[in-house]
Design an enzyme around this catalytic site. Structure first.
Site, PDB file in Angstrom:
ATOM      1  CE1 TYR A 155      27.277  73.377 169.107  1.00 17.75           C
ATOM      2  CE2 TYR A 155      27.970  75.669 168.955  1.00 17.75           C
ATOM      3  CZ  TYR A 155      28.285  74.321 169.008  1.00 17.75           C
ATOM      4  OH  TYR A 155      29.593  73.933 168.983  1.00 17.75           O
TER       5      TYR A 155
ATOM      6  CE  LYS B 235      29.600  71.496 172.410  1.00 20.43           C
ATOM      7  NZ  LYS B 235      30.145  70.126 172.209  1.00 20.43           N
TER       8      LYS B 235
END
Length: 626
Positions: A364, A368
């Site tokens: 994640y 990002k």
């Protein structure tokens, strides 16, 4: 192309990139001596949390103990009713009203918005139930529906806004309207609008919100109708991109598509909008991965990696440059060349391995960070604001205190602890966890987008919606607040009896943490089975019965380990400058400053009651509140 090898990447990098042994180099442009000025706030919570508040029941005196273990464990982590409103000390940190401020309300009026991420739970966890006990394994660090609260705030402060286009994943327009009503319009955060418009509430909302059938994971955001696309291009002034897949160890291909490629798709659409004033992208402060120290509000550039930064500072050979487009092709190559039955697990392993290799803690964070890279690389002349929140928790004040949706972020820890099943914490009690209420994040989004959208100029600006430098909350403060709340207002077990909680012991070893969990769960299981003699042997099969419970608790500890040991603070100089530019009225109406938040009060009297009401659906009645 030559695809990078994955074999051995995790093992070779895990020790070096563990957040507990990473280089202490400071990746900020502020000297360390300035950092000490932030520490004056760090013991305030600790001093105040020794005593229960005057409106609470007496709490047994006991001190938290820390279970020490000199062995470092390396390797990638497996990875009442409405509470009383807390009146903030507005006068304490507000300067006298001076000038016009940023002009937030004036800017909002009449503008048209395009918003992603307002519908659907962005990350869903699996809830395992064993032995009359459940622990939810949520793999989300940013799962709150910021877009919905953003929409509420805009409509409340400026009901004369133009249109708000809401991207909704649906098979057709009828389904999209249904989801808009069910997931947005019917959401309880719109209490103010319901009271204000009464029987005409839905009419007002449908007059402002326009569902757009689409999907961030598809080309052109899945918007198939040309007339809808043309209206968006002709009318949108503000583009808000907050949709994301927030599963920490998601399949690499899925995470790349939903977080990185989808951001590029959103930006490309925004670049076509003829009236566009600002592109607002919601990132996360934890894109900084395994960096340590006080971290600045600086975006990532294409090719940048944290491993390369550390190699330079340590005089080691540089790793291959990070190329986002190569990573996307690499993920597709693997999917195309492994059996379908093995693809899901393989892609999860690859995602975590690539993240670790380049210096991030999970897939994640990595994807990002790459999203920020593509924004910087492809923004052209578009004015861009990136807002990076810390760990987002329930609302502090708006639209009412304690609103939260979904069992995610800290909620699994809170609920597990409240059920008496988490006496230990795999955490460093001195580590500061960067907590930020959801409404403060939304206010930061609104204020920053207005500042740079009112007189738009090409550029990219980063704002940290964080607390760790201005109002730190340590892990000790956090778990002490959990204890204060549940000792005063205990949860009920299956028989209707109060669940007694203990103050937590802190562990820095996974093995010690797991051993403690096994002992505790087994003892409590024996008591639940009617065995009160501490010397008695477990009933046949009892150990197996609670094995899954221990596995769940251990997994929960490992999941949060990178964050609960991460000695990092997020500088928010840009945000502090933003606050200075706001008028006194704007600072009251769009609270961005977190200095005045008492974390003990917030968790004991606002957030945890909100979790019990909105997540568990079991509001409490205590402290004389109805």
């Amino acid at each position: 192309m030559i695809f990078p090898r994955i074999h051995g990447a995790t093992a070779a990098s895990s020790h070096e990139l563990s957040p507990r042994v990473a280089s202490p180099a400071v990746y900020a442009d502020i000297p360390w001596d300035k950092s000490f000025t932030y520490l004056k706030y760090s013991n305030r919570c600790r001093k105040s949390c020794i005593k229960a508040q005057s409106n609470m029941n007496p709490i047994p005196n006991a001190s938290l103990s820390k279970q020490k273990d000199p062995i470092n464990i390396y390797g990638p982590s497996a990875m009442k009713t409405m509470p009383a409103t807390i009146t903030p000390p507005n006068d304490m940190f507000l300067e006298q009203e001076s000038g016009h401020g940023i002009g937030i309300v004036e800017f909002l009026a009449g503008k048209n918005y395009f918003v992603t991420g307002a519908t659907g739970l962005l990350a869903k966890g699996k809830c395992h139930r064993r032995a009359s006990f459940s622990v939810c394994l949520i793999l989300s660090i940013h799962g709150h529906r910021m877009s919905t609260v953003f929409i509420e705030k805009v409509l409340r402060m400026s009901p004369d806004v133009g249109k708000i286009y809401v991207l909704i994943r649906a098979k057709d327009e009828e389904t999209a309207v249904h989801r808009l009503k069910e997931e947005v319009i019917d959401c309880e955060v719109f209490q103010h609008q319901r009271r204000q418009y009464g029987d005409k509430y839905e009419e007002f909302m449908l007059g402002k919100l326009f569902p757009v059938v689409g999907d961030i994971g598809e080309p052109n955001l899945g918007i198939g109708r040309s007339e809808v696309m043309n209206r968006i291009i002709d009318e949108v002034d503000v583009f808000v991109n907050s949709a994301a897949n927030t599963v920490l160890d998601e399949r690499y291909d899925i995470s790349l598509n939903m977080n990185t490629s989808a951001t590029l798709r959103a930006l490309e659409l925004a670049k076509q909008c003829k009236k566009l004033r600002i592109f607002l992208h919601v990132s996360t402060a934890y894109v900084n991965g395994t960096r340590q120290g006080i971290l600045p509000e600086k975006h990532f550039e294409m090719g940048q990696s944290i491993t390369a930064e550390k190699s330079i500072s340590n005089g080691r050979p540089l790793p291959p440059p990070l190329n986002v487009h190569e990573e996307i092709r690499f993920a597709k190559h693997i999917v195309d060349n492994v059996p379908e039955s093995e693809a899901a697990q393989k892609m999860k392993e690859v995602g975590m391995a690539r993240a670790t290799f380049f210096g991030w803690q999970n897939t994640y964070q990595f994807t990002k960070a790459m999203a920020e890279m593509v924004v910087h690389e492809h923004r052209g002349e578009v004015p861009v604001v990136i807002v990076r929140p810390g760990v987002i928790e329930g609302t502090f004040q708006e639209p009412f205190p304690g609103w939260i949706q979904g069992n995610r972020v800290l909620e699994p820890v809170i609920i597990t602890y409240g059920k008496g099943r988490l006496p230990g914490a795999l955490a460093d009690p001195e580590v500061v966890l960067d907590i930020v209420p959801l409404d403060v994040v939304v206010n930061t989004m609104v204020a920053s987008m207005v500042k740079h959208g009112k007189y738009p100029k090409p550029g990219l600006h980063v704002y940290h919606a964080t607390s760790s430098t201005v109002n730190p909350c340590t892990m000790y403060d956090l778990f002490r607040s959990f204890y204060l709340h549940f000792a005063s207002s205990p949860m009920k077990d299956a028989k209707g009896n109060d669940v007694l909680v203990e103050e937590v012991k802190f562990f820095d070893s996974v093995d010690e943490y797991q051993a403690h969990a096994e002992k505790d769960v087994l003892q409590k299981g024996m008591i639940e089975s009617g065995i009160t003699d501490p010397k008695a042997k477990p009933v046949n099969g009892l150990e197996r019965k609670y094995k899954r419970v221990v596995e769940s608790i251990t997994h929960l500890g490992k999941l949060y380990e990178p964050y609960f040991f991460n000695k990092v603070r997020f500088d928010n100089s840009n945000t502090e400058e933003l606050i200075k530019e706001m008028s006194g009225e704007e600072r009251k109406g769009f609270r961005v400053d977190m200095k005045g938040i008492d974390w003990e009060d917030y968790f004991v009297n606002i957030h945890i009651p909100g979790v019990r009401k909105h997540v568990l659906k079991k509001p409490i009645v205590s402290h004389g509140r109805a």
